[in-house]
Write a protein that holds these residues in place. Structure first.
Motif, mmCIF file in Angstrom:
data_model
loop_
_atom_site.group_PDB
_atom_site.id
_atom_site.type_symbol
_atom_site.label_atom_id
_atom_site.label_comp_id
_atom_site.label_asym_id
_atom_site.label_seq_id
_atom_site.Cartn_x
_atom_site.Cartn_y
_atom_site.Cartn_z
ATOM 1 N N PHE A 131 -10.301 3.892 0.847
ATOM 2 C CA PHE A 131 -9.441 4.631 -0.235
ATOM 3 C C PHE A 131 -10.164 4.533 -1.633
ATOM 4 O O PHE A 131 -9.993 5.435 -2.419
ATOM 5 N N ARG A 161 -6.483 9.078 10.116
ATOM 6 C CA ARG A 161 -7.334 7.957 10.022
ATOM 7 C C ARG A 161 -7.605 7.177 11.158
ATOM 8 O O ARG A 161 -8.569 6.384 11.115
ATOM 9 N N ARG A 165 0.824 -1.336 -0.019
ATOM 10 C CA ARG A 165 -0.137 -0.032 -0.104
ATOM 11 C C ARG A 165 1.096 1.255 -0.085
ATOM 12 O O ARG A 165 0.723 2.337 -0.770
ATOM 13 N N ASP A 166 1.831 1.253 0.750
ATOM 14 C CA ASP A 166 2.659 2.443 0.984
ATOM 15 C C ASP A 166 3.525 2.627 -0.260
ATOM 16 O O ASP A 166 3.721 3.858 -0.664
ATOM 17 N N ARG A 226 -8.480 14.222 1.482
ATOM 18 C CA ARG A 226 -9.008 13.894 0.140
ATOM 19 C C ARG A 226 -10.331 14.354 0.409
ATOM 20 O O ARG A 226 -11.410 13.734 1.150
ATOM 21 N N GLY A 233 2.257 2.173 -3.097
ATOM 22 C CA GLY A 233 1.292 2.425 -4.195
ATOM 23 C C GLY A 233 0.647 1.370 -4.805
ATOM 24 O O GLY A 233 -0.119 1.500 -5.692
ATOM 25 N N ALA A 243 -11.382 12.170 3.300
ATOM 26 C CA ALA A 243 -10.928 10.715 3.598
ATOM 27 C C ALA A 243 -9.270 10.894 3.885
ATOM 28 O O ALA A 243 -8.678 11.650 2.853
ATOM 29 N N ASP A 244 -8.688 10.327 4.854
ATOM 30 C CA ASP A 244 -7.184 10.491 4.878
ATOM 31 C C ASP A 244 -6.795 9.488 3.976
ATOM 32 O O ASP A 244 -6.974 8.222 4.302
ATOM 33 N N VAL A 245 -5.969 9.900 2.950
ATOM 34 C CA VAL A 245 -5.385 9.029 1.919
ATOM 35 C C VAL A 245 -3.941 9.110 2.041
ATOM 36 O O VAL A 245 -3.357 8.957 0.900
ATOM 37 N N ARG A 253 -16.269 7.051 9.565
ATOM 38 C CA ARG A 253 -15.888 7.678 8.245
ATOM 39 C C ARG A 253 -16.800 7.130 7.109
ATOM 40 O O ARG A 253 -17.534 7.495 6.197
ATOM 41 N N ARG A 294 -0.482 9.450 -6.990
ATOM 42 C CA ARG A 294 0.633 9.064 -6.446
ATOM 43 C C ARG A 294 1.519 10.198 -6.008
ATOM 44 O O ARG A 294 1.681 10.995 -7.120
ATOM 45 N N PHE A 344 -17.230 15.864 3.403
ATOM 46 C CA PHE A 344 -16.437 14.723 3.755
ATOM 47 C C PHE A 344 -15.154 14.398 3.281
ATOM 48 O O PHE A 344 -14.973 14.798 2.165
ATOM 49 N N ILE A 383 -1.728 -0.817 -4.660
ATOM 50 C CA ILE A 383 -3.161 -1.074 -3.947
ATOM 51 C C ILE A 383 -3.659 -2.317 -4.382
ATOM 52 O O ILE A 383 -4.188 -3.057 -3.408
ATOM 53 N N ALA A 385 -12.878 5.331 14.202
ATOM 54 C CA ALA A 385 -12.736 6.218 13.278
ATOM 55 C C ALA A 385 -12.985 5.787 12.083
ATOM 56 O O ALA A 385 -13.807 6.516 11.385
ATOM 57 N N LEU A 386 -12.596 4.430 11.690
ATOM 58 C CA LEU A 386 -12.899 4.209 10.277
ATOM 59 C C LEU A 386 -14.595 3.819 10.135
ATOM 60 O O LEU A 386 -14.971 4.315 9.141
ATOM 61 N N ARG A 417 -9.508 16.075 -8.880
ATOM 62 C CA ARG A 417 -10.942 16.038 -8.921
ATOM 63 C C ARG A 417 -11.969 17.096 -8.949
ATOM 64 O O ARG A 417 -13.165 16.856 -8.571
ATOM 65 N N ASP A 465 -13.989 14.374 -0.396
ATOM 66 C CA ASP A 465 -14.999 13.593 -0.905
ATOM 67 C C ASP A 465 -16.383 13.950 -1.307
ATOM 68 O O ASP A 465 -17.355 13.331 -1.186
ATOM 69 N N GLU A 467 -13.158 4.155 -2.241
ATOM 70 C CA GLU A 467 -14.654 4.702 -2.217
ATOM 71 C C GLU A 467 -15.391 3.481 -2.141
ATOM 72 O O GLU A 467 -16.580 3.833 -2.726
ATOM 73 N N ARG A 486 -18.758 9.063 16.228
ATOM 74 C CA ARG A 486 -17.948 10.397 16.696
ATOM 75 C C ARG A 486 -18.012 10.538 18.122
ATOM 76 O O ARG A 486 -17.137 10.660 18.653
ATOM 77 N N GLU A 509 -1.367 7.627 3.187
ATOM 78 C CA GLU A 509 -0.440 6.380 3.008
ATOM 79 C C GLU A 509 -0.488 5.924 1.589
ATOM 80 O O GLU A 509 0.422 5.621 0.885
ATOM 81 N N GLU A 510 -1.831 5.868 0.953
ATOM 82 C CA GLU A 510 -2.091 5.332 -0.055
ATOM 83 C C GLU A 510 -1.566 6.129 -1.410
ATOM 84 O O GLU A 510 -1.222 5.548 -2.286
ATOM 85 N N THR A 511 -1.262 7.416 -0.999
ATOM 86 C CA THR A 511 -0.744 8.433 -2.110
ATOM 87 C C THR A 511 0.809 8.497 -1.942
ATOM 88 O O THR A 511 1.382 9.328 -2.582
ATOM 89 N N ALA A 518 -17.020 15.901 12.162
ATOM 90 C CA ALA A 518 -17.919 15.268 11.190
ATOM 91 C C ALA A 518 -17.282 14.865 9.769
ATOM 92 O O ALA A 518 -17.707 14.140 8.903
#
Lengths: 341, 635
Positions: free
Chosen positions: A288, B373, A253-254, B410, A256, B418-420, A318, B485, B416, A258, A314-315, B391, B412, A290, A333, B422-424, B366
């Protein structure tokens, strides 16, 4: 002097010789009889019993010896060691009798430490270890043992300097380096684990736990390529190690990758479907991409068991918010807020 | 700890094995005529050859025999050659008073309207509290580290008389001349942030400077000079303010002002802290939890040339105060009004959603932007807001503390995020750095916003207690790879990126008007840098300046959409960004290889939309609200 006179004296000499031989034989018989009739000394016997694993008999023989020589501290220390095999409290009593002036004192104290650590007499172990650190400053073991004791008591900040000191006294003692790494982790200094873990592997090339910890430490230090290498090393030896597989997924993941991350975490979950850490990483990947509804569906069953895990909540918050579950999101929350207070 | 796995404890078990199995040793020992007791070392395998340690990316200066690689983004520090002689002055005290660590801002703005952006550098000073007077003087060691070669600072002595905020006038991109005294901007305060905007809509950019004890608003007189303007509660003993932004929060056409406040650090009861470890006690800058945090401040522009404090009416005083540092103002939900996002140090970040008319509601929790994350608070420092993911939405990027990652949120939609991170690819390289200033700019003009980050710790003595957390750290620059990325290209970005510094604030401008964005950096107690982008194969560009007529004159808060073939690039006009800093308000939009005319749609603050067509590339354009006019303007 005539030849006749000589002839006359010869029988007398022979007689004296025979008498001497008889006397010697008598002495030998007496000594042999005494040796046969007298029981052997206890100490050598005791040691023979130790060698053959007859500890209870050995202990009795040591006690016989000490009955006549109560201040033979070396032997009392031996007795303590024998007792430790089957009667630790009695062993402790014997070790405690060894006085500071004795040459066996430090050894007895070291043995007290082992027994106290094994029997959870931690306060006494701590006191004795502190004493040993003071009286035997070149011995790497007491600071190591005390560091480990503090580590068990979650006193990492106090333990760390002791563990480091132990590694300095004996740089080739792999467990001390490993302990330093563990303590750094406890102190939140995860990235600093790398150096001591590499040292462990220098000393013990196949130290599995060190390789696994390195995968973790490299991930935390932001070095995914190195984390991947260590995780793959572990998986080559234990393909069912879900921690290693999770680190591999995280490294992917880190970097990229995925898709690869998702494949690996799916494989890990096939082995351990209820593993929280894997579920969290799976959910992060879904979010990530969506795929919030899917993430929510996977996470919900974990909540009753792990409601105090802030990462999970937290997840969930979200995912719930993103899927329009406003009330549910608000609930999560509030829970985060509660966990933060 | 998030990723900690359940480990076995081989350290404990290995040694206990020796203790429990002593009898074997005893037996052997007896037969050999001696004792062998305890001890772990006897069973250790022989030491293996030393294994090379991996490169410490946080501290490694990459010095080596081979020449450094050349990357896709390259920068050259031209400060010395162009006359940027500025040395930040902030000598540390023996007690390590915290504000002396936080650095000062830097900002670009065209004060003389000649089309060339000028540079304002905020300056520090000695800690002039009673403690200082009582002998708590700067430490020689630290002051020497950043010794001033231009004579502005001397170690261990009172602040030199010529240490002041400094305004540099840009001479056609070839030189920067110090015009501070002529402009009337010399001061003796410890300054933190700067932000420039034309608050009175007279065509000349004004200036606000925050600091310790005092915040100052300077009106641009239009003749090269500035005059201080009274600001309610401008002076408050012990208040340490931080970043500031301009925005028309109540949509009345006048720019209002938002200032983050960090803490109250009273000269007579200034909190100081110590840390004990490895048998040593060292003074350290205090954790924010040990300080008295202050609410942030909103000033409403009356339109009559003055301001009223409106924090309470705006709803900013609800909830406990938090130690604010960075702030951005942008229309995050694209509903026509300007929202605010504040980075707070170790507490939840604020996302103030503008409910209309400048009344705000904190939607941090919220929206998913108050924490990372994992639901953890981070130590937020600097922020940038922009369309990082391509986007058409404004994403948020926050720099954080050592051991944390910086965080990319990010957008959305619907507020809203999203914490992205690590993925980026933004997480890993930032873990062992303490991020402060950050800037967004399309350095290679490929149409994607790249990221630059200045790093440096807030503790200078951790190595003294065996903590491997260096004070000076390497900066980072990431190339945006189509919003998927962020590629860390720091290694090949030039010498500046291979030298650790105590980085603080950063600001963007194409100061030499060569069609690519450059960066000014103000480091803690060190020389400022001006990094000129060397983009050999950069794409085409448009430079756009907005002129508001109903909206504020600088178009602060407007969203600009540029049509580039099938792509639409979104950019926002902001006055105050990163950490304590402000970019030039004129925006430079990279177009990649697109060389045909472009269409531009501006959404002005308030929501009014206006479109211009056929803007030729590689030219500067001025777009005037409501007139349909576009002017091709020099330089």
């Amino acid at each position: 002097m005539t030849d006749q006179g000589k002839t006359h004296r010869q029988p007398a000499r022979l007689k004296r010789l025979i008498q001497l031989l008889l006397a010697a034989a008598f002495v030998w018989v007496v000594v042999a009889t005494v040796r046969t009739l007298t029981p052997p000394a206890a100490l050598p016997l005791a040691r023979e019993r130790v060698a053959s694993g007859q500890f209870d008999q050995a202990a009795e023989l040591y006690l016989q010896h000490l009955a006549s020589r109560p201040e033979d501290w070396e032997v009392r220390t031996e007795l303590g060691l024998v007792l430790a095999e089957f009667d630790r409290p009695r062993a402790l009593v014997e070790f405690r009798k060894v006085p500071p002036a004795s040459e066996s004192y430090l050894e007895a104290r070291r043995q007290i430490v082992w027994i106290c650590l094994a029997s959870e007499r931690l306060k006494e172990a701590e006191d004795v270890l502190l004493e040993l650190i003071e009286k035997a400053p070149d011995d790497f073991l007491p600071p190591f043992q005390l560091a480990e004791l503090y580590f068990r008591q979650r006193r990492a900040a106090v333990a760390l300097p002791l563990a480091v000191a132990s590694t300095e006294l004996n740089p080739d003692h792999a467990p001390a380096h490993f302990l330093v790494a563990e303590l750094l982790d406890d102190l939140g200094r995860t990235s600093e684990m790398i150096t001591p873990l590499l040292r462990v592997i220098d000393l013990q090339l196949d130290h599995y736990a060190a390789h696994l910890d390195l995968a973790y430490a490299y991930a935390e230090a932001g070095q995914p390529a190195e984390s991947r290498r260590e995780a793959e090393w572990c998986l080559a030896r234990n393909p069912r190690d879900i921690n290693a597989r999770r680190f591999l997924a995280q490294a992917a993941r880190d970097e990229g990758q995925i898709d690869e991350a998702q494949r690996e975490i799916t494989a890990a979950l096939a082995t351990a479907p209820a593993d929280l850490e894997c579920r969290l990483l799976e959910a992060e990947l879904l979010l990530f991409r969506e795929q919030e509804a899917k993430a929510l569906e996977r996470l919900r069953p974990l909540y009753p068991v792990h409601a105090s895990d802030r990462r999970l909540v937290a997840l969930l918050a979200r995912a719930a918010a993103a899927t329009g579950q406003a009330e549910e999101a608000a609930k999560y929350r509030q829970q985060i807020q509660k966990l933060s207070e | 700890m998030y990723l900690r796995h359940r480990r076995t404890r081989p350290a404990a078990s290995q040694c206990q094995i020796h203790g429990r199995h002593w009898v074997a040793s005893l037996t052997v020992g007896l037969l050999a005529g001696g004792w062998v007791l305890g001890g772990c070392s006897s069973s250790n395998p022989p030491a293996q050859p030393e294994r090379p340690l991996p490169r410490n990316t946080a501290t490694d200066d990459s010095g080596g025999p081979s020449p450094p690689p050349r990357g896709p983004l390259e920068f050259v520090d031209v400060a010395a050659s162009i006359g940027l002689q500025f040395h930040h002055y902030s000598p540390l005290t023996s007690k390590r008073h915290i504000h002396l660590f936080l650095g000062s801002g830097i900002g670009w703005f065209d004060f003389d309207r000649d089309g060339w952006p000028d540079l304002f550098c905020c300056q520090g000073t000695d800690f002039g509290s009673p403690q200082a007077a009582a002998g708590d003087r700067p430490e020689n060691g630290h002051a020497d580290r950043g010794a001033d070669t231009s004579g502005k600072g001397t170690s261990g002595s009172a602040t030199p008389s010529n240490v002041t905020n400094t305004l540099f006038q840009n001479r056609l991109g070839n030189a920067l001349d110090d015009v501070t005294h002529l402009a009337g901007l010399a001061n003796v305060d410890y300054s933190m942030a700067v932000s420039a905007a034309d608050y009175n809509n007279d065509g000349f950019s004004d200036l606000v400077v925050t600091g310790y004890h005092r915040n100052t608003l300077y009106r641009n007189n239009g003749d090269g000079t500035f005059s201080p303007v009274p600001l309610p509660q401008a002076e408050r003993l012990g208040r340490l303010s931080a970043s500031c932004v301009w925005g028309d929060f109540d949509d009345d056409g006048n720019l209002d002002l938002f200032i983050t406040n960090y803490a109250r650090l009273g000269p007579t009861d200034y909190p100081t802290c110590e840390h004990t470890a490895a048998g040593k006690t060292i003074p350290i800058s205090c954790h924010p939890a040990l300080l008295e945090a202050l609410h942030d401040t909103l000033y409403r522009n009356t339109g009559q040339g003055d301001f009223v404090e409106a924090s309470r009416e705006a709803g900013l005083l609800l909830g406990p105060p938090r130690a604010g540092l960075g702030v951005v103002a942008a229309d995050l939900d694209q509903d026509g009004d300007i929202d605010l996002y504040v980075a707070n140090d170790t507490t939840e970040n604020h996302l103030w959603e503008n409910q209309g008319q400048g009344r705000f509601l904190d939607r941090g929790a919220a929206s998913g932007t108050s924490r990372n994350r994992h639901g953890e608070n981070e130590a937020g420092m600097g922020i940038v807001a922009g369309d990082l993911m391509g986007r058409g939405r404004i994403d948020l990027f926050v720099t954080n503390y050592y051991g944390e990652t910086n965080t990319l949120y990010r957008n959305d939609t619907q507020l809203f995020f999203a914490d992205v991170t690590e993925e980026t690819g933004l997480g890993a390289p930032s873990r062992l750095r303490l991020g402060f200033g950050t800037s967004l700019a399309d350095f290679d003009n490929d149409g994607w916003l790249d990221l630059l980050i200045a790093n440096g710790h807030v503790q200078d003595r951790l190595p003294d207690v065996d903590r491997n957390e260096p004070f000076a750290q390497l900066p980072l620059v990431f190339q945006n790879q189509h919003g998927v990325r962020f590629h860390n290209v720091s290694d090949g970005a030039g010498e500046y990126f291979r030298t650790p510094r105590v980085g603080r604030s950063t600001a963007i401008s194409d100061f030499d008007r060569d069609g690519d964005p450059d960066v000014a950096i103000n480091c803690h107690h060190d020389a400022a840098a001006l990094l000129r982008t060397e983009a050999g194969q950069a794409g085409n560009w448009l430079r756009i300046a907005l002129v508001g007529r109903e909206s504020n004159r600088d178009g602060i808060g407007a969203l600009v959409r540029v049509e580039v073939g099938e792509l639409t690039l979104l950019r926002s006009i902001q006055a105050g960004t990163g950490y304590l800093s402000c970019d030039e308000s004129t925006i430079l939009v990279g177009l990649g290889q697109h060389d045909g005319p472009c269409g531009v749609t501006v959404t002005w603050p308030g929501g009014q939309r206006e479109t211009w067509t056929s803007l030729a590339v590689n030219r500067p354009w001025r777009l005037i609200q409501g007139s349909g006019q576009k002017q091709n303007v020099p330089p």
